[in-house]
Design a protein around this motif. Structure first.
Motif, PDB file in Angstrom:
ATOM      1  N   ARG A   1       0.827  -1.218   0.000  1.00 52.98           N
ATOM      2  CA  ARG A   1       0.000   0.000   0.000  1.00 52.98           C
ATOM      3  C   ARG A   1       0.858   1.264   0.000  1.00 52.98           C
ATOM      4  O   ARG A   1       0.536   2.259  -0.656  1.00 52.98           O
ATOM      5  CB  ARG A   1      -0.921   0.013   1.228  1.00 52.98           C
ATOM      6  N   ILE A   2       1.930   1.250   0.787  1.00 54.73           N
ATOM      7  CA  ILE A   2       2.792   2.442   0.893  1.00 54.73           C
ATOM      8  C   ILE A   2       3.458   2.737  -0.462  1.00 54.73           C
ATOM      9  O   ILE A   2       3.471   3.873  -0.922  1.00 54.73           O
ATOM     10  CB  ILE A   2       3.846   2.240   2.013  1.00 54.73           C
ATOM     11  N   PHE A   3       3.974   1.695  -1.106  1.00 56.27           N
ATOM     12  CA  PHE A   3       4.631   1.931  -2.409  1.00 56.27           C
ATOM     13  C   PHE A   3       3.621   2.370  -3.462  1.00 56.27           C
ATOM     14  O   PHE A   3       3.921   3.214  -4.292  1.00 56.27           O
ATOM     15  CB  PHE A   3       5.429   0.691  -2.851  1.00 56.27           C
ATOM     16  N   ARG A   4       2.431   1.822  -3.432  1.00 60.38           N
ATOM     17  CA  ARG A   4       1.410   2.278  -4.383  1.00 60.38           C
ATOM     18  C   ARG A   4       1.095   3.747  -4.152  1.00 60.38           C
ATOM     19  O   ARG A   4       0.936   4.525  -5.094  1.00 60.38           O
ATOM     20  CB  ARG A   4       0.124   1.465  -4.247  1.00 60.38           C
ATOM     21  N   ALA A   5       0.989   4.135  -2.864  1.00 63.68           N
ATOM     22  CA  ALA A   5       0.656   5.530  -2.554  1.00 63.68           C
ATOM     23  C   ALA A   5       1.748   6.475  -3.044  1.00 63.68           C
ATOM     24  O   ALA A   5       1.482   7.626  -3.374  1.00 63.68           O
ATOM     25  CB  ALA A   5       0.457   5.699  -1.045  1.00 63.68           C
ATOM     26  N   LEU A   6       2.987   5.986  -3.104  1.00 64.61           N
ATOM     27  CA  LEU A   6       4.091   6.811  -3.591  1.00 64.61           C
ATOM     28  C   LEU A   6       4.148   6.833  -5.118  1.00 64.61           C
ATOM     29  O   LEU A   6       5.079   7.377  -5.694  1.00 64.61           O
ATOM     30  CB  LEU A   6       5.418   6.298  -3.025  1.00 64.61           C
ATOM     31  N   GLY A   7       3.169   6.203  -5.743  1.00 69.23           N
ATOM     32  CA  GLY A   7       3.072   6.269  -7.197  1.00 69.23           C
ATOM     33  C   GLY A   7       3.733   5.115  -7.929  1.00 69.23           C
ATOM     34  O   GLY A   7       3.721   5.074  -9.158  1.00 69.23           O
TER      35      GLY A   7
END
Ligand code: ARG
Length: 559
Positions: A141-147
């Motif tokens: 989730r964190i990496f997705r949020a960073l684009g």
């Protein structure tokens, strides 16, 4: 962060032509020194042949003071920075207006594969699987949020000698009814029975299992169909757990997927002069790096975990061209990953390979992830969490759904609030406490601020009061500064592969909010103070919900 840019450009102005990308601005250790500090003048003394204090003065003089109300040089050369009111108000408004709560899209255009959870097929998930699933899910989730374009890949243990034992057991240790209603529990049962028989003296059963395995490996249609059935049933069961845990995979490429590629890997290793014969096996010597010797083909001609992971890198690079691949497993696999990362580098792969090892989770000091023994089933643990949280929420009129949100959130938060590298001794009371560093505490803080906002929407605004236009008080400022740190906390959590950094940030933020709330009045304040404070409350609610979401924890509006 904009502040950091301002300081960096002051460094550049004071000392043209140098690279100051290392310069950092960090929150002040004590509010009496200001809001932030920059200690990097000290690092430059030698290089510039100057006293750090003189460097700091030059930088301070070059500062374009739009952001700061006060800049002081302290001690050997620290820059103490106090932000100005206008800058703060503008920054808070910008954060509020930003999409994704201001999380920088630094991963845009880059792909990262995250290999996590990865249980062995035909076995029920147990408590030993929780950390990989939960930590991997949060990183996802964190990496997705960073684009980033994330490929969540479940590297199932779906190949190996156990399938010979299973096929034989399926045919002979299960009733017709059990075969018709095949479940992972039934598979586990037939495995245990069949494995026990394989230990019998005469070795007949063992040989028969071996024969089934060979048939499977040679592509026998009937055995292959059974194997496929076992895998499908396993994935179906795992997905039931993943749904409870809020985790979703893009692909389930298990070990078997890489079978056909393994001879090619070994060929490459031989060609490159990396592998050599040793007692009939083929090995890569890594003693110079203190990594021992890695077998890539056993003396019986079979391949192993290392070969399979090398094939897997080749396949992922070809299919996704990732910038990095992240593997989340327990720390007993450290050597395996160090070995195959080193071999992959020697083979010329430039993709960044990262192992995120985690420590064991135990229950009151008792290990719950052992190779054998009675492991607590993940399903049972999650049901227990929901049952216990139901006891708590029902007094407040909460229902089953709320109990699930809180119970599962409590288990996940316990895991995520610890540095992955450390072991966890799981304690129900701590996990479910409504105060202290727990999931329910953060969920409760979120629900409370939501109810404050709902109340505000209904009660009339206070009348304007001219004397209320004074500068925001210390608590307002502290909360605003803390909220501005959110994007940075997400970035740091990703860079360190530690969701715990984000969990710490959220806990700290909830505490800062709580002291703001206790020491100021929000609803009863005159305008424009009331609106300004309500805006801070709304931003706190938004950031807390977003942060919990990145950890895979739900944030109900009412508790
Ligand atoms: N199935 C393995 C286990 O249960 C974890 C696999 C991790 N991923 C990998 N590419 N080696 O321990």
């Amino acid at each position: 962060m904009k502040l950091e840019d301002t300081i960096r450009s002051a460094f550049e102005k004071a000392f043209p032509g140098e690279d100051f990308s290392f310069v950092r601005v960090v929150p002040a250790t004590d509010a009496k020194f200001g809001d932030y500090q920059c200690n990097d003048a000290l690092k430059l003394a030698k290089k510039f042949g100057m006293k750090p204090r003189d460097i700091a003065s030059k930088v301070a003089a070059a500062l374009d003071n739009e952001c700061f109300e006060k800049v002081e040089i302290a001690g050997p050369g620290f820059l103490n920075l106090t932000v100005g009111e206008k800058w703060l108000a503008q920054s808070v408004a910008a954060l509020d207006a930003a999409s994704e709560c201001g999380i920088p899209q630094q991963g845009a255009g880059k792909t990262v594969v995250i290999d996590y959870s990865s249980p062995n097929a035909a076995k029920q998930m147990h408590i030993g699987h929780i950390r990989s699933t939960v930590i991997g899910g949060a990183l996802d989730r964190i990496f997705r949020a960073l684009g980033y374009n994330v490929v969540a890949d479940n590297h199932l243990g779906d190949w190996g000698t156990q399938f010979g034992i299973l096929i034989k057991g399926y045919r002979e240790c299960l009733t017709q009814e059990e075969r018709d209603n095949l479940s992972v529990a039934n598979l586990e049962k037939c495995y245990v029975l069949s494995a026990a028989k394989a230990k019998e003296e005469d070795g007949e059963w063992k040989d028969a299992c071996k024969a089934e395995l060979v048939k499977l490996q040679q592509g026998d249609a009937e055995n292959l169909a059974l194997w496929k059935k076992f895998i499908d049933i396993s994935i179906c069961e795992f997905e039931r757990m993943y749904a409870k845990l809020g985790v979703k995979f893009d692909t389930y490429r298990g070990e078997s997927y890489y079978n056909a590629m393994m001879p090619g890997v070994v060929e490459k290793l031989l060609k490159a002069g990396l592998a050599e014969e040793s007692e009939g096996a083929l090995v890569v010597k890594l003693e110079e790096e203190n990594l021992g010797v890695a077998i890539v083909r056993k003396s019986d001609g079979g391949y192993n975990y290392t070969t399979s992971d090398l094939a897997c890198v080749e396949s992922r690079v070809a299919d996704y061209n990732p910038e990095r691949i992240i593997y989340v497993t327990d720390d007993r696999q450290k050597l395996h990953f160090a070995q195959f990362f080193s071999i992959a580098a020697k083979m010329g792969y430039t993709v960044k390979l990262v192992h995120v090892p985690f420590g064991l989770m135990s229950f009151k000091g008792k290990a719950i992830s052992t190779r054998e023994g009675n492991l607590i089933k993940l399903d049972d643990l999650l049901s227990e969490a929901v049952r216990r949280s139901y006891e708590i929420v029902k007094e407040r009129g909460g229902d089953e759904h709320l109990a699930e949100q809180i119970g599962i959130g409590a288990v996940k938060y316990t895991d995520l609030s610890h540095d992955p590298a450390t072991a966890i001794d799981f304690d129900w009371d701590k996990a479910l406490a409504l105060d202290g560093n727990s999931g329910p505490y953060l969920q409760y803080a979120h629900a409370r601020v939501c109810s404050l906002l709902a109340k505000a929407a209904q009660s009339p605004a206070g009348s304007p009061d001219d004397s209320a236009t004074e500068a925001p008080g210390a608590f307002d400022k502290r909360l605003a500064l803390q909220l501005l740190e959110f994007p940075g906390a997400v970035v740091r959590a990703a860079e360190a592969y530690k969701p715990s950094i984000l969990a710490d940030y959220l806990y700290q933020t909830a505490q800062v909010y709580s002291s703001f709330y206790q020491n100021t009045s929000v609803l009863k304040s005159p305008e424009p103070v009331r609106s300004r404070r309500l805006a801070l409350c709304a931003l706190f609610a938004k950031i807390l919900a977003k942060g919990l979401d990145l950890l895979g924890i739900e944030a109900p509006e009412r508790i």
